[in-house]
Scaffold this active site. Structure first.
Site, PDB file in Angstrom:
ATOM      1  N   ARG A  49      73.404  79.765  81.340  1.00  0.00           N
ATOM      2  CA  ARG A  49      74.033  78.576  81.337  1.00  0.00           C
ATOM      3  C   ARG A  49      74.499  78.283  79.912  1.00  0.00           C
ATOM      4  O   ARG A  49      74.494  79.080  78.895  1.00  0.00           O
ATOM      5  CB  ARG A  49      72.938  77.385  81.519  1.00  0.00           C
ATOM      6  N   GLY A  50      75.239  76.978  79.892  1.00  0.00           N
ATOM      7  CA  GLY A  50      75.988  76.606  78.649  1.00  0.00           C
ATOM      8  C   GLY A  50      77.399  77.042  78.791  1.00  0.00           C
ATOM      9  O   GLY A  50      77.821  78.185  79.016  1.00  0.00           O
ATOM     10  N   ALA A  51      78.482  76.123  78.490  1.00  0.00           N
ATOM     11  CA  ALA A  51      79.768  76.305  78.755  1.00  0.00           C
ATOM     12  C   ALA A  51      80.287  77.667  78.138  1.00  0.00           C
ATOM     13  O   ALA A  51      80.939  78.516  78.892  1.00  0.00           O
ATOM     14  CB  ALA A  51      80.684  75.294  78.745  1.00  0.00           C
ATOM     15  N   ARG A  86      80.684  77.523  88.511  1.00  0.00           N
ATOM     16  CA  ARG A  86      80.212  76.069  88.098  1.00  0.00           C
ATOM     17  C   ARG A  86      81.305  75.458  87.862  1.00  0.00           C
ATOM     18  O   ARG A  86      82.053  76.054  86.693  1.00  0.00           O
ATOM     19  CB  ARG A  86      79.192  76.349  86.831  1.00  0.00           C
ATOM     20  N   GLN A 186      66.541  70.889  79.674  1.00  0.00           N
ATOM     21  CA  GLN A 186      67.405  71.897  78.792  1.00  0.00           C
ATOM     22  C   GLN A 186      66.823  71.527  77.191  1.00  0.00           C
ATOM     23  O   GLN A 186      66.452  72.292  76.401  1.00  0.00           O
ATOM     24  CB  GLN A 186      68.852  72.089  78.927  1.00  0.00           C
ATOM     25  N   ASP A 227      81.284  70.361  77.976  1.00  0.00           N
ATOM     26  CA  ASP A 227      81.660  71.478  79.142  1.00  0.00           C
ATOM     27  C   ASP A 227      83.067  71.197  79.160  1.00  0.00           C
ATOM     28  O   ASP A 227      83.645  72.355  79.732  1.00  0.00           O
ATOM     29  CB  ASP A 227      80.843  71.054  80.343  1.00  0.00           C
ATOM     30  N   ASN A 237      79.986  66.046  79.671  1.00  0.00           N
ATOM     31  CA  ASN A 237      78.915  66.743  79.028  1.00  0.00           C
ATOM     32  C   ASN A 237      77.513  66.689  80.139  1.00  0.00           C
ATOM     33  O   ASN A 237      77.613  65.703  80.966  1.00  0.00           O
ATOM     34  CB  ASN A 237      78.533  66.736  77.731  1.00  0.00           C
ATOM     35  N   LYS A 238      76.580  67.343  79.703  1.00  0.00           N
ATOM     36  CA  LYS A 238      75.269  67.041  80.467  1.00  0.00           C
ATOM     37  C   LYS A 238      74.857  65.678  80.799  1.00  0.00           C
ATOM     38  O   LYS A 238      75.064  64.827  80.080  1.00  0.00           O
ATOM     39  CB  LYS A 238      73.972  67.706  79.919  1.00  0.00           C
TER      40      LYS A 238
HETATM   41  O1  MRU Z   1      73.861  72.547  83.016  1.00  0.00           O
HETATM   42  P1  MRU Z   1      73.832  73.035  81.820  1.00  0.00           P
HETATM   43  O2  MRU Z   1      72.726  73.389  81.245  1.00  0.00           O
HETATM   44  O3  MRU Z   1      74.696  74.511  81.694  1.00  0.00           O
HETATM   45  O4  MRU Z   1      74.726  72.248  80.660  1.00  0.00           O
HETATM   46  C1  MRU Z   1      75.103  72.812  79.434  1.00  0.00           C
HETATM   47  C2  MRU Z   1      75.612  71.342  78.609  1.00  0.00           C
HETATM   48  O5  MRU Z   1      75.852  70.259  79.179  1.00  0.00           O
HETATM   49  C3  MRU Z   1      76.038  71.851  77.133  1.00  0.00           C
HETATM   50  O6  MRU Z   1      76.017  70.719  76.332  1.00  0.00           O
HETATM   51  C4  MRU Z   1      77.472  72.515  77.190  1.00  0.00           C
HETATM   52  O7  MRU Z   1      77.607  73.518  78.072  1.00  0.00           O
HETATM   53  C5  MRU Z   1      77.659  73.035  75.678  1.00  0.00           C
HETATM   54  S1  MRU Z   1      76.762  74.286  75.384  1.00  0.00           S
HETATM   55  C6  MRU Z   1      77.409  74.888  73.828  1.00  0.00           C
END
Ligand code: MRU
Length: 347
Positions: A49-51, A86, A186, A227, A237-238
């Site tokens: 996970r994470g962009a 995703r 997270q 993201d 973002n999240k």
């Molecule tokens: O659903 P996730 O855990 O993949 O969401 C991640 C986020 O929202 C992060 O803030 C984003 O991807 C940046 S990670 C460097």
């Protein structure tokens, strides 16, 4: 494929391994990804996970398939399905647009090289974001952070969390307020795990209590990741980021978004055109650990579960990137549009 190792991703020869982020912090299990289907499962289930890391993992998966001798048709199909795994994080689309096209025969070596470059570029971008962002952090700052943006979410030291790491290394006395980040935690599971390893002082807080600490004067800055960033500076973002930005505005706390330029969407002029992933209702109804599921709502209750939200540019103090820090005013005058030219397809 060239050997590379990150906090939650490893590649060597034709093997890819990912650290199962669902099991952290209780267990550190490395899972193999032998096929594109494996990788799609890992991405959808948030093993990966994470962009930035989603993009790195997906491109390596495509390189793995190419090395296994897949045809152009198979690679094109794999690219298509990986892109859908995703939908909100744009780094994957930016990384994939020039890889495997209808016109030319795929070259496994070229794809493997592109995958390695993506990894290395991400490491370097994280370092530059950290350097640019740490300059904004002052001695004694309380910093609120949402979700996880660290080494687990990138190939390098992370984005917003990389800034926190660098400020701490520079000897700045900081305290991090870690939003637990409902529903999948997270913050509580992953960011706390990383901060403990780094030795950075922190307090885990529930998402809905940030206003109290801002009112008490304990929080001076917010740093979050992204993201996808639209050209007008709107930020996906999240889920929970938008709420946090509103609270920051109320208390006059600067709200910084940290991301590599690969998180800019060159085709999105405003946040309204960013697709927001809707996730399974089960994530909100309760908790599925290794044993039986614990429900804290009735088992079939109605749920809405967008994984991300959109923070309007007006609430963003500045965007910290690997190529510079851009204030709201600069963003309004079109600087992101200029920057996005670098990530537009060259063909
Ligand atoms: O659903 P996730 O855990 O993949 O969401 C991640 C986020 O929202 C992060 O803030 C984003 O991807 C940046 S990670 C460097």
């Amino acid at each position: 494929m060239e050997e590379r190792t990150a906090m939650s991703f490893r590649v060597s020869g034709n093997e890819i391994w990912v650290l199962d982020q669902r099991a952290l912090p209780q267990e550190e299990n490395w899972l193999p990804s032998k096929t594109v289907n494996d990788m799609i499962g890992h991405i959808k289930n948030l093993v990966v996970r994470g962009a930035p890391l989603i993009a790195i993992a997906a491109v390596h998966s495509l390189a793995q398939l190419a090395e296994q001798g897949a045809s152009k048709e198979d690679l094109l199909l794999a690219k298509k399905v990986l892109l859908l795994s995703r939908p909100t994080a744009v780094n994957l689309a930016n990384a994939m647009h020039s890889l495997v096209s209808n016109g030319t025969e795929p070259d496994p070596e070229h794809i493997a090289k592109a995958a390695a470059k993506l990894f290395d570029d991400d490491v370097a971008m994280c370092e530059r974001i950290a350097e640019n962002g740490a300059a904004l952090v002052c001695q004694g700052d309380g910093i609120i952070h949402h979700c996880n943006t660290g080494g687990l979410a990138t190939a390098g030291i992370g984005t917003a969390l990389g800034i926190i790491k660098r400020a701490h290394e520079q000897g700045k006395r900081i305290h991090v307020f870690v939003d637990e980040t409902r529903p999948l935690l997270q913050g509580a599971r992953l960011t706390v795990w990383e901060l403990e390893k780094l030795g950075v002082p922190y307090s885990l807080i529930i998402d809905s209590i940030s206003a109290v600490y801002m009112e008490r004067g304990e929080i001076q800055k917010a740093f979050v990741g992204a993201d996808r960033i639209a050209l007008n500076g709107d930020v996906a973002n999240k889920a929970g980021t938008f709420n946090l930005a509103i609270v920051c505005r109320h208390f006059g706390v600067p709200f910084y978004v940290a991301a590599p330029i690969t998180t800019l969407d060159p085709y999105a002029y405003a946040g309204a055109s960013i697709p927001i992933e809707e996730r399974d209702a089960e994530e909100v109804r309760g908790y599925q650990g290794p044993g039986e599921k614990i429900f804290w709502s009735s088992k079939n209750c109605c749920v809405r579960n967008p994984a991300f939200d959109l923070t309007p540019n007006a609430l963003v103090t500045a965007i910290v990137t690997d190529v510079g820090v851009y204030s709201g005013r600069e963003i309004k005058s079109g600087c992101l549009e200029e920057l996005s030219q670098d990530i537009l397809p060259t063909c």
